[in-house]
Write a protein that holds these residues in place. Structure first.
Motif, PDB file in Angstrom:
ATOM      1  N   TYR A 178       0.873  -1.183   0.087  1.00 62.02           N
ATOM      2  CA  TYR A 178       0.112  -0.005   0.040  1.00 62.02           C
ATOM      3  C   TYR A 178       0.806   1.152  -0.029  1.00 62.02           C
ATOM      4  O   TYR A 178       1.828   1.290   0.713  1.00 62.02           O
ATOM      5  CB  TYR A 178      -0.789   0.042   1.248  1.00 62.02           C
ATOM      6  N   GLY A 179       0.529   2.249  -0.788  1.00 59.50           N
ATOM      7  CA  GLY A 179       1.259   3.476  -0.657  1.00 59.50           C
ATOM      8  C   GLY A 179       1.393   3.928   0.698  1.00 59.50           C
ATOM      9  O   GLY A 179       2.524   4.263   1.397  1.00 59.50           O
ATOM     10  N   ILE A 180       0.118   4.413   0.984  1.00 62.40           N
ATOM     11  CA  ILE A 180      -0.092   4.634   2.811  1.00 62.40           C
ATOM     12  C   ILE A 180      -1.241   3.806   3.126  1.00 62.40           C
ATOM     13  O   ILE A 180      -2.261   3.610   2.372  1.00 62.40           O
ATOM     14  CB  ILE A 180      -0.505   6.128   2.829  1.00 62.40           C
ATOM     15  N   ALA A 181      -1.262   3.074   4.007  1.00 61.20           N
ATOM     16  CA  ALA A 181      -2.035   2.264   4.605  1.00 61.20           C
ATOM     17  C   ALA A 181      -3.237   3.289   5.425  1.00 61.20           C
ATOM     18  O   ALA A 181      -2.993   3.993   6.228  1.00 61.20           O
ATOM     19  CB  ALA A 181      -1.794   1.419   5.667  1.00 61.20           C
ATOM     20  N   VAL A 182      -4.410   3.196   4.835  1.00 66.71           N
ATOM     21  CA  VAL A 182      -5.325   4.003   5.350  1.00 66.71           C
ATOM     22  C   VAL A 182      -6.776   2.946   5.406  1.00 66.71           C
ATOM     23  O   VAL A 182      -6.875   1.932   5.140  1.00 66.71           O
ATOM     24  CB  VAL A 182      -5.926   4.833   4.341  1.00 66.71           C
ATOM     25  N   GLY A 183      -7.434   3.543   6.686  1.00 70.60           N
ATOM     26  CA  GLY A 183      -8.763   2.800   6.840  1.00 70.60           C
ATOM     27  C   GLY A 183     -10.080   3.301   6.895  1.00 70.60           C
ATOM     28  O   GLY A 183     -10.072   4.667   7.236  1.00 70.60           O
ATOM     29  N   GLY A 184     -11.145   2.780   6.408  1.00 71.06           N
ATOM     30  CA  GLY A 184     -12.382   3.526   6.321  1.00 71.06           C
ATOM     31  C   GLY A 184     -12.976   3.612   7.982  1.00 71.06           C
ATOM     32  O   GLY A 184     -13.906   4.360   7.936  1.00 71.06           O
ATOM     33  N   ALA A 185     -12.478   2.757   8.862  1.00 71.11           N
ATOM     34  CA  ALA A 185     -12.976   2.705  10.051  1.00 71.11           C
ATOM     35  C   ALA A 185     -11.954   3.355  11.000  1.00 71.11           C
ATOM     36  O   ALA A 185     -12.144   3.429  12.187  1.00 71.11           O
ATOM     37  CB  ALA A 185     -13.159   1.425  10.453  1.00 71.11           C
ATOM     38  N   TYR A 186     -11.097   4.373  10.204  1.00 72.44           N
ATOM     39  CA  TYR A 186     -10.014   4.779  11.011  1.00 72.44           C
ATOM     40  C   TYR A 186     -10.391   6.444  11.280  1.00 72.44           C
ATOM     41  O   TYR A 186      -9.637   7.320  10.810  1.00 72.44           O
ATOM     42  CB  TYR A 186      -8.738   4.786  10.486  1.00 72.44           C
ATOM     43  N   THR A 187     -11.409   6.727  12.089  1.00 73.89           N
ATOM     44  CA  THR A 187     -11.871   8.217  12.413  1.00 73.89           C
ATOM     45  C   THR A 187     -10.634   8.921  12.573  1.00 73.89           C
ATOM     46  O   THR A 187     -10.639  10.150  12.235  1.00 73.89           O
ATOM     47  CB  THR A 187     -12.939   8.161  13.384  1.00 73.89           C
ATOM     48  N   TYR A 188      -9.876   8.811  13.522  1.00 72.58           N
ATOM     49  CA  TYR A 188      -8.781   9.689  14.214  1.00 72.58           C
ATOM     50  C   TYR A 188      -7.674   9.858  13.149  1.00 72.58           C
ATOM     51  O   TYR A 188      -6.823  10.680  13.500  1.00 72.58           O
ATOM     52  CB  TYR A 188      -8.517   9.562  15.478  1.00 72.58           C
ATOM     53  N   GLY A 189      -7.590   8.950  12.336  1.00 72.40           N
ATOM     54  CA  GLY A 189      -6.607   8.994  11.191  1.00 72.40           C
ATOM     55  C   GLY A 189      -7.032   9.999   9.990  1.00 72.40           C
ATOM     56  O   GLY A 189      -6.330  10.540   9.373  1.00 72.40           O
TER      57      GLY A 189
END
Length: 420
Positions: free
Chosen positions: A183-194
């Motif tokens: 992943y270029g940057i790991a992101v999350g759909g459930a990662y509110t504070y990210g």
């Protein structure tokens, strides 16, 4: 000692759960959170308790470590049954407004104002214990997030740490293109504070407040810009929605630590996990950039507080024990033991001098942080996954940014209205 204990057991309560006595001896009960690795925390706490007991002859403190996951039920039961309630609790700083509305926490504004160490508490941490201008506890530690990146991958691809969020998106896609197994940057759909730093950096807010009432602002033009930037990171050209839509913060940090991502948004509290992973010695951390070169995106100021319960029949002793647990010396020890960032500016500066990994996080704090709406309804909004649902609807293609944000705002407003 025995007389003190007897008085505690049968101290009269008022109908609103507030004790009418203030015993000067006896045993105080404390609930603190159980950590993944709890022994170092226990050791630091024991030293704080010993100092309290030395100052207060005839007083003792019993500490119980409770699971974070079941805290809501335990604390609610304590508020409803003062006789079995502890005298002090550790609580998440997003719980403050809800606990105050429930009538469980004591207003210690006067004692906090008179406490010499409190003057060095950073403003965001102070806000996290304040509701309606009154103080309901002491900040225990603070946690913020920054940008972790792979130094080996960046070196191999001739990349430099991104200076803006536009550069961050561009860099993530370059990594994914050159190294499709990452992943270029790991992101999350459930990662509110990210996700929230993207909204705040664009000038957006979660909600606005007027005369104590909150109104959702996630569908404002500025907020929509930030949501669009964050959700643009979901796709085959960075972090495929099929895999990343359901990920939360822990999953994104795990992906980075295990060597599956070029970047991730992680906390100071993620440092130990990353150090224990496959990328040890091959990563660095910088503040998450804002929208203009050299700016830092506002981070969510997470962390925990220590509060005195209104039902305590040992108020004076409980406040003194709170000072021992949340004071400068104890916070310094907790940083050494657990990596918890101190809430005092001077103690934090000393920690940063001793442990260089802290600097990007202290720089992020110094640049200004944000907090959740001080509404008792926030806990319900968070628990019912209003914002993750919004992100997931966008990245799955079910709704566009505006429609998903409008729906989230309606849900938030309904909760704000019922919470009062």
């Amino acid at each position: 000692m025995l007389a003190g204990l007897t008085a505690t057991a049968c101290a009269p309560q008022t109908s609103d759960g507030k004790a009418t006595t203030d015993e000067k001896s006896g045993t105080l009960r404390v609930w603190l959170f159980q950590e993944v690795s709890n022994k170092p925390k226990e050791q630091a706490v024991r030293q704080a308790v010993a100092a309290f007991e030395q100052r207060n002859a005839g007083a003792k403190a019993e500490v119980e470590y409770i699971p974070v996951e079941t805290r809501a039920q335990r604390v609610k039961a304590a508020f409803n049954d003062p006789k079995s309630a502890p005298d002090l609790i550790e609580y998440g700083n997003t719980d403050t407004a809800g606990y105050v509305k429930d009538g469980g926490l004591a207003d210690i504004s006067a004692e906090f104002a008179a406490w010499d160490e409190a003057k060095d508490t950073d403003p965001t941490a102070r806000r996290s214990v304040t509701v309606g201008g009154k103080v309901y506890g002491a900040p225990f530690f603070v946690g913020v997030r920054a940008l972790y990146y792979r130094t080996d991958v960046f070196r191999d691809l001739g990349l430099t740490a991104p200076k803006t969020q536009a550069e961050l998106v561009e860099t993530a896609k370059k990594i994914r293109k050159a190294r499709p197994e990452l992943y270029g940057i790991a992101v999350g759909g459930a990662y509110t504070y990210g996700a929230m730093p993207f909204v705040w950096a664009a000038g957006g807010e979660l909600a606005t407040e007027r005369d104590g009432s909150h109104k959702a602002a996630v569908n404002s033009p500025d907020a929509l810009k930030g949501i669009a930037t964050y959700t643009s990171l979901f796709g085959d050209d960075n972090c495929p929605a099929a895999k990343c839509a359901q990920m939360g913060g822990n999953a994104t940090v795990t992906a980075f630590a295990s060597g599956k991502a070029g970047m991730a948004i992680g906390g100071d509290f993620s440092h130990a996990a990353v150090e224990a992973g496959a990328v040890k010695g091959k990563y660095a951390v910088v503040p998450l950039p804002g929208t203009t070169p050299g700016s830092i995106a506002p981070a969510f100021a997470g962390g925990n507080n220590i509060g005195v319960l209104r039902s305590t029949s040992h108020r004076t002793l409980a406040v003194d024990l709170l000072k021992s647990l949340a004071g400068k010396e104890a916070q310094g020890r907790l940083f050494d033991a657990m990596g918890f960032l101190p809430t005092y500016a001077d103690v934090r500066a000393d920690a940063a001098r001793r442990q260089p990994f802290v600097k990007p996080f202290t720089d992020t704090l110094a640049a200004g942080t944000k907090f959740v709406p001080a509404s008792p309804g926030w806990g319900e909004i968070d628990a019912s996954l209003v914002l993750p649902t919004m992100f997931q609807e966008i990245v799955s293609g079910r709704k566009d940014v505006e429609a998903a944000a409008d729906d989230a705002a309606k849900k938030m407003d309904a909760v704000f209205a019922s919470a009062g």
